[in-house]
Write a protein that holds these residues in place. Structure first.
Motif, PDB file in Angstrom:
ATOM      1  N   ASP A 359       0.703  -1.352   0.078  1.00  0.00           N
ATOM      2  CA  ASP A 359      -0.092   0.104   0.093  1.00  0.00           C
ATOM      3  C   ASP A 359       0.760   1.172  -0.163  1.00  0.00           C
ATOM      4  O   ASP A 359       0.604   2.340  -0.669  1.00  0.00           O
ATOM      5  CB  ASP A 359      -0.927  -0.037   1.209  1.00  0.00           C
ATOM      6  CG  ASP A 359      -2.248  -0.670   0.965  1.00  0.00           C
ATOM      7  OD1 ASP A 359      -3.229  -0.482   0.688  1.00  0.00           O
ATOM      8  OD2 ASP A 359      -2.094  -2.008   0.722  1.00  0.00           O
ATOM      9  N   HIS A 360       2.153   1.021   0.680  1.00  0.00           N
ATOM     10  CA  HIS A 360       2.697   2.374   0.590  1.00  0.00           C
ATOM     11  C   HIS A 360       3.296   2.851  -0.596  1.00  0.00           C
ATOM     12  O   HIS A 360       3.355   3.927  -1.031  1.00  0.00           O
ATOM     13  CB  HIS A 360       3.861   2.337   1.877  1.00  0.00           C
ATOM     14  CG  HIS A 360       4.858   3.318   1.724  1.00  0.00           C
ATOM     15  ND1 HIS A 360       4.357   4.667   2.307  1.00  0.00           N
ATOM     16  CD2 HIS A 360       6.214   3.759   1.468  1.00  0.00           C
ATOM     17  CE1 HIS A 360       5.653   5.670   2.066  1.00  0.00           C
ATOM     18  NE2 HIS A 360       6.800   5.080   1.560  1.00  0.00           N
ATOM     19  N   LYS A 363       0.613   3.898  -2.918  1.00  0.00           N
ATOM     20  CA  LYS A 363      -0.023   5.231  -2.542  1.00  0.00           C
ATOM     21  C   LYS A 363       1.052   6.318  -3.128  1.00  0.00           C
ATOM     22  O   LYS A 363       0.859   7.381  -3.550  1.00  0.00           O
ATOM     23  CB  LYS A 363      -0.314   5.626  -1.022  1.00  0.00           C
ATOM     24  CG  LYS A 363      -0.676   6.829  -0.803  1.00  0.00           C
ATOM     25  CD  LYS A 363      -1.071   7.049   0.810  1.00  0.00           C
ATOM     26  CE  LYS A 363      -1.634   8.301   1.144  1.00  0.00           C
ATOM     27  NZ  LYS A 363      -1.793   8.383   2.825  1.00  0.00           N
ATOM     28  N   GLY A 367      -0.944   8.268  -5.746  1.00  0.00           N
ATOM     29  CA  GLY A 367      -1.678   9.342  -4.873  1.00  0.00           C
ATOM     30  C   GLY A 367      -2.814   8.468  -3.961  1.00  0.00           C
ATOM     31  O   GLY A 367      -2.826   7.105  -3.934  1.00  0.00           O
ATOM     32  N   ASN A 368      -3.711   9.119  -3.424  1.00  0.00           N
ATOM     33  CA  ASN A 368      -4.514   8.572  -2.342  1.00  0.00           C
ATOM     34  C   ASN A 368      -5.671   7.591  -3.165  1.00  0.00           C
ATOM     35  O   ASN A 368      -6.133   6.871  -2.370  1.00  0.00           O
ATOM     36  CB  ASN A 368      -5.339   9.751  -1.660  1.00  0.00           C
ATOM     37  CG  ASN A 368      -4.557  10.365  -0.593  1.00  0.00           C
ATOM     38  OD1 ASN A 368      -3.503   9.794   0.076  1.00  0.00           O
ATOM     39  ND2 ASN A 368      -4.690  11.477  -0.392  1.00  0.00           N
ATOM     40  N   ASN A 369      -6.063   7.829  -4.215  1.00  0.00           N
ATOM     41  CA  ASN A 369      -6.968   6.906  -4.987  1.00  0.00           C
ATOM     42  C   ASN A 369      -6.061   5.919  -5.754  1.00  0.00           C
ATOM     43  O   ASN A 369      -6.700   5.461  -6.928  1.00  0.00           O
ATOM     44  CB  ASN A 369      -7.657   7.706  -6.064  1.00  0.00           C
ATOM     45  CG  ASN A 369      -8.413   8.978  -5.341  1.00  0.00           C
ATOM     46  OD1 ASN A 369      -9.099   8.772  -4.078  1.00  0.00           O
ATOM     47  ND2 ASN A 369      -8.476  10.141  -6.013  1.00  0.00           N
ATOM     48  N   TYR A 370      -5.235   5.101  -5.200  1.00  0.00           N
ATOM     49  CA  TYR A 370      -4.551   4.194  -5.763  1.00  0.00           C
ATOM     50  C   TYR A 370      -5.520   3.076  -5.948  1.00  0.00           C
ATOM     51  O   TYR A 370      -6.320   2.635  -5.032  1.00  0.00           O
ATOM     52  CB  TYR A 370      -3.372   3.860  -5.293  1.00  0.00           C
ATOM     53  CG  TYR A 370      -3.497   3.601  -3.740  1.00  0.00           C
ATOM     54  CD1 TYR A 370      -3.481   1.919  -3.444  1.00  0.00           C
ATOM     55  CD2 TYR A 370      -3.362   4.101  -2.551  1.00  0.00           C
ATOM     56  CE1 TYR A 370      -3.663   1.614  -2.315  1.00  0.00           C
ATOM     57  CE2 TYR A 370      -3.189   3.635  -1.357  1.00  0.00           C
ATOM     58  CZ  TYR A 370      -3.605   2.506  -1.070  1.00  0.00           C
ATOM     59  OH  TYR A 370      -3.735   2.087   0.010  1.00  0.00           O
TER      60      TYR A 370
END
Length: 433
Positions: A359-360, A363, A367-370
């Motif tokens: 996840d890191h 992201k 960005g946040n909408n990965y």
């Protein structure tokens, strides 16, 4: 003057004229004979020249048809088709560098008539792994060896990874190069005392420093590059008798998925490899792990190389080993989703409660909408390596490598499963002796 004296003078003059005429005739004959001999030698020389040129063109045509560098270098390979019909004493094939050979037809003696250099090096795109999918690795990445690429005065323009969009290594990257202590990228490779050139030899303790051996290529098209066919015409490859694919079709419906899953895929693939099948086409989703992965890896070492082709599905490998072969995955019109991973071992790592290990990175890249990890098309866990490389043609999709990664390039394995590319002439190599 007496009459008999006048007659003697007349005879003398007549004799002198005859001698002069004879001398002139002999001189003319000698010149004519010389010109005839010269013309004959010129004709023979031109005939030898034409025979030499014909032998070279014959050799090129035969090499184009057979595409076998190994056969080409055998002593009698050109004898029956190209040497004997032209009454030549021989056709010398002399190595002049990495996969380059000088063709030298020989006349009645030992002197070559003409020379031209043929290049058997492949004209595929360089790269031990080529991917239009976005690549994410969790642990260290080692490339041993890379594709050596082109030779320059400063060294080899090595290419380890060729990617289209994103390559995000989670730890250090080590390109071990093409030096004398590294396994050669193909049999007969001569590094000429050079290693990867400066700027093509990533040696990084972190993922922040990438050099030209990690090459971004916005025009990358692995399928067309490898098979010389548009991916819209993929059936021409699957049904081509040259490859003789054994086809495994997905037979299990997956709710919410547009791809069928191959039941007991790992067991079926292992059995096919055990039986000696070297070209396996998987239509749909497949996961191979545990004993099946270990077994097919061991059996692959008994072959010249195995091609695993995955089409329109997700693919997962869980385990370790060195597989002697090539992986090619093509998704065209198929978009993976979380449903494709339900029930597979990989789902435990792609859909773990809370945040996955990817996840890191995801992201950071998008960005946040990965897109979440469980929408990946390819997942690999364990220290597993395809010795002939991996080719992922899945534009914009995700390829996730959970553990340490070892990419390698072995052109002999690629040639064994895909066939060698046709040889070509080296420009400026023609020479008349």
């Amino acid at each position: 003057m007496m009459r008999y004296q006048k007659g003697a003078v007349g005879l003398l003059f007549t004799a002198l004229i005859l001698v002069a005429a004879l001398t002139l005739s002999l001189a003319g004959y000698k010149s004519t004979f010389f010109q005839a001999k010269r013309a004959q030698n010129e004709i023979l020389s031109r005939q030898n020249q034409w025979a030499g040129e014909g032998a070279i063109e014959c050799a090129f045509t035969k090499a184009q048809q057979d595409r076998s560098r190994t056969q080409f270098t055998q002593a009698d390979y050109l004898k029956a088709d190209c040497q004997q019909p032209l009454n030549l004493n021989g056709i010398q094939v002399v190595s002049v560098g990495n996969k380059k050979y000088s063709l030298q037809p020989v006349d009645g003696g030992t002197q070559p008539i003409v020379q031209k250099v043929m290049d058997f090096s492949n004209n595929r795109l360089a790269g031990a792994i080529q991917s239009t999918a976005d690549l994410f690795t969790q642990a260290s990445t080692t490339i041993s060896p890379p594709d050596p690429g082109m030779e320059t005065e400063d060294g080899w323009e090595c290419v380890a990874v060729r990617y289209k969009g994103v390559f995000s290594p989670g730890a250090g990257i080590t390109n071990q190069g093409v030096g004398d202590t590294i396994e050669a990228p193909y049999v007969g490779f001569d590094n000429n005392g050079k290693d990867c050139a400066e700027g093509y030899d990533t040696q990084s303790a972190s993922s922040n420093h990438q050099e030209q051996d990690l090459m971004q290529d916005s025009n990358l098209n692995p399928f067309e590059s490898m098979f010389e066919v548009s991916k819209d015409n993929w059936t021409q490859v699957r049904d081509n008798p040259k490859y003789d694919f054994v086809i495994l079709n997905g037979d299990a419906a997956v709710a919410g998925s547009s791809s069928a899953r191959i039941t007991d895929c790992g067991q079926k693939v292992k059995e096919l490899v055990d039986l000696g099948h070297t070209h396996i086409w998987m239509e749909g989703s497949c996961e191979i792990s545990g004993a099946n992965l270990s077994g097919m890896t061991q059996t692959s070492q008994l072959t010249d190389g195995v091609l695993l082709f995955v089409h329109n599905g997700v693919f997962s490998l869980n385990g370790s080993g060195n597989f002697k072969g090539v992986l090619f995955q093509l998704n065209d019109g198929f978009q993976p989703s979380a449903a494709d991973w339900v029930g597979l071992e990989a789902n435990d790592y792609l859909n773990s409660p809370g945040v996955t290990v990817f996840d890191h990175q995801l992201k950071k890249a998008y960005g946040n909408n990965y897109a979440p990890a469980n929408t990946a098309a390819y997942f690999q866990r364990g220290s597993f390596n395809f010795t002939g490389g991996q080719f992922l043609d899945m534009d914009g999709q995700l390829a996730l490598f959970h553990d340490s990664l070892n990419f390698s390039y072995n052109e002999d394995v690629i040639d064994a499963v895909l066939g060698t590319t046709p040889p070509r002439w080296v420009k400026g190599s023609w020479r008349d002796f």
